[in-house]
Design a protein around this motif. Structure first.
Motif, PDB file in Angstrom:
ATOM      1  N   LYS A   1      38.049  42.604  40.663  1.00 50.29           N
ATOM      2  CA  LYS A   1      37.284  41.902  41.679  1.00 50.29           C
ATOM      3  C   LYS A   1      36.437  40.823  41.010  1.00 50.29           C
ATOM      4  O   LYS A   1      35.677  41.111  40.076  1.00 50.29           O
TER       5      LYS A   1
ATOM      6  N   GLU B   1      33.813  37.458  41.878  1.00 48.54           N
ATOM      7  CA  GLU B   1      33.029  36.710  42.852  1.00 48.54           C
ATOM      8  C   GLU B   1      32.277  35.593  42.146  1.00 48.54           C
ATOM      9  O   GLU B   1      31.692  35.807  41.079  1.00 48.54           O
TER      10      GLU B   1
ATOM     11  N   LEU C   1      33.115  32.177  46.450  1.00 46.09           N
ATOM     12  CA  LEU C   1      34.535  32.417  46.217  1.00 46.09           C
ATOM     13  C   LEU C   1      34.735  33.886  45.882  1.00 46.09           C
ATOM     14  O   LEU C   1      33.963  34.471  45.105  1.00 46.09           O
ATOM     15  N   HIS C   2      35.773  34.486  46.467  1.00 42.74           N
ATOM     16  CA  HIS C   2      36.049  35.905  46.250  1.00 42.74           C
ATOM     17  C   HIS C   2      37.541  36.105  46.008  1.00 42.74           C
ATOM     18  O   HIS C   2      38.373  35.544  46.732  1.00 42.74           O
ATOM     19  N   ALA C   3      37.861  36.889  44.982  1.00 44.12           N
ATOM     20  CA  ALA C   3      39.250  37.234  44.668  1.00 44.12           C
ATOM     21  C   ALA C   3      39.334  38.730  44.421  1.00 44.12           C
ATOM     22  O   ALA C   3      38.504  39.296  43.695  1.00 44.12           O
ATOM     23  N   ASP C   4      40.341  39.365  45.041  1.00 46.86           N
ATOM     24  CA  ASP C   4      40.526  40.814  44.913  1.00 46.86           C
ATOM     25  C   ASP C   4      42.001  41.077  44.620  1.00 46.86           C
ATOM     26  O   ASP C   4      42.864  40.839  45.468  1.00 46.86           O
ATOM     27  N   LYS C   5      42.273  41.552  43.417  1.00 48.25           N
ATOM     28  CA  LYS C   5      43.665  41.795  43.016  1.00 48.25           C
ATOM     29  C   LYS C   5      43.841  43.246  42.583  1.00 48.25           C
ATOM     30  O   LYS C   5      43.312  43.675  41.550  1.00 48.25           O
TER      31      LYS C   5
ATOM     32  N   ALA D   1      47.101  38.945  44.914  1.00 50.63           N
ATOM     33  CA  ALA D   1      45.654  38.846  45.121  1.00 50.63           C
ATOM     34  C   ALA D   1      45.319  38.321  46.518  1.00 50.63           C
ATOM     35  O   ALA D   1      46.109  37.599  47.135  1.00 50.63           O
ATOM     36  N   ASP D   2      44.177  38.715  47.002  1.00 54.12           N
ATOM     37  CA  ASP D   2      43.602  38.171  48.235  1.00 54.12           C
ATOM     38  C   ASP D   2      42.442  37.255  47.852  1.00 54.12           C
ATOM     39  O   ASP D   2      41.638  37.596  46.965  1.00 54.12           O
ATOM     40  N   TYR D   3      42.359  36.128  48.545  1.00 53.99           N
ATOM     41  CA  TYR D   3      41.322  35.151  48.239  1.00 53.99           C
ATOM     42  C   TYR D   3      40.504  34.828  49.485  1.00 53.99           C
ATOM     43  O   TYR D   3      41.004  34.900  50.612  1.00 53.99           O
TER      44      TYR D   3
ATOM     45  N   ALA E   1      37.220  31.868  50.486  1.00 53.92           N
ATOM     46  CA  ALA E   1      36.257  30.825  50.102  1.00 53.92           C
ATOM     47  C   ALA E   1      35.349  30.552  51.293  1.00 53.92           C
ATOM     48  O   ALA E   1      35.827  30.405  52.428  1.00 53.92           O
TER      49      ALA E   1
ATOM     50  N   ARG F   1      40.464  32.195  54.352  1.00 50.34           N
ATOM     51  CA  ARG F   1      41.029  33.405  53.764  1.00 50.34           C
ATOM     52  C   ARG F   1      42.528  33.249  53.511  1.00 50.34           C
ATOM     53  O   ARG F   1      43.234  32.590  54.282  1.00 50.34           O
TER      54      ARG F   1
END
Length: 311
Positions: A122, A124, A140-144, A150-152, A154, A175
């Motif tokens: 995760k 941020e 900004l957020h990224a979750d892999k 990954a999900d992004y 902004a 998103r």
């Protein structure tokens, strides 16, 4: 009636006294011996000198009074001119009272594992720029998850100070969800609050409005507890509530997801801060639609470590 100034009155009194003494002296002059006449002349000379000294002292005193009055008049004129100039050209102290522009960026990256050994990265990034009253927030957020795409997300928000501890924000969120076959990209309007709740909980609360009746609410709150100046505990709570969702990949309404955790970090300095993290999560699952099967809720513990950078 005219008022005689003190200086003039003193001069007239001395002159009258002198004339009187001279008249009396002349009357007695012819009837006294030579020695007495000599003493009288000496006395007259002394009286004349005293009168002259008194006149000069009075003139000096009068001149000093006039000089003081002139200085006071000049000071009053200068003060009035200064106030007039200040009124025409007021001094701008805005920069000294919160008008300066500042910028701050924070990068938070952590690797977490659950009880089954599945890992998730995760990341941020939050950056803000502006004054105390008006700021621009970029998040900004990224979750892999391990072995998955990954999900992004902004988010760009305009922030306006509405009280000493709170900012009102408005903006948009973009998103990207690579798990979905359709509607991978979503755009939501966002409105919320950013600030310091009672007992020093830093809080972000947002309401999101998207297409296909997607309405959701998110809350993030945290607080620092200092063990020492460098070793800090931070309990935190993140939750999402789905109010309505008619999209192809709809989530169940109600409390959708919760993360409750405790972060322990060590501040090497104000720019570099490694930490360890322990959290408990709950996810309610998805609704049954034409594009997805219904899923049940999940509860699990997460353990991991990360690093935070500030500049």
């Amino acid at each position: 009636m005219r008022i005689i100034k003190p200086c003039t009155y003193t001069v007239l009194s001395l002159a009258l006294a002198s004339v009187t003494q001279m008249t009396m002296a002349q009357d007695a002059h012819h009837s006294m011996p030579m020695s007495a006449q000599h003493e009288l002349h000496s006395s007259l000379d002394s009286s004349h000198q005293e009168m002259q000294t008194g006149i000069e002292s009075s003139q000096i005193e009068h001149a000093e009074h006039a000089e003081h009055a002139e200085h006071a008049e000049h000071a009053n004129v200068s003060s009035i001119a200064s106030r007039a100039a200040s009124a025409q050209h007021p001094v701008d102290h805005k920069r000294e009272h919160g008008g300066q522009i500042y910028q701050a960026t924070e990068i938070d990256s952590r690797w977490l594992n659950n009880a089954d050994g599945r890992g998730s990265l995760k990341t941020e990034i939050e950056s803000r720029i502006g004054t105390d009253e008006n700021k621009l927030f970029i998040k900004l957020h990224a979750d892999k998850a391990e072995s998955q795409d990954a999900d992004y997300a902004a988010q760009v928000m305009y922030s306006r100070m509405i009280s000493d501890f709170w900012d009102a924000q408005i903006g948009a969120r973009y998103r990207v969800d690579e798990h979905q076959v359709t509607d991978k990209e979503q755009l939501d309007a966002a409105v919320g609050l950013h600030g310091l709740a009672p007992y020093f909980f830093e809080t972000d609360a947002y309401l999101y409005l998207g297409a296909e009746k997607q309405v959701s609410f998110s809350l993030e709150t945290e607080r620092d507890l200092l063990l020492t100046q460098k070793l800090i505990l931070k309990p935190y709570l993140n939750l999402d509530v789905v109010l309505s969702d008619d999209s192809a990949y709809a989530q169940k309404t109600g409390l959708s997801a919760v993360w409750l955790g405790l972060e322990t970090r060590y501040e090497i300095n104000k720019k570099l801060m490694p930490f360890i993290d322990v959290a408990y999560s709950y996810e309610k699952g998805n609704q049954h639609t034409a594009w997805q099967a219904e899923t049940g809720s999940e509860k699990q513990w997460w353990y991991g470590a990360g690093v935070r950078l500030k500049f």
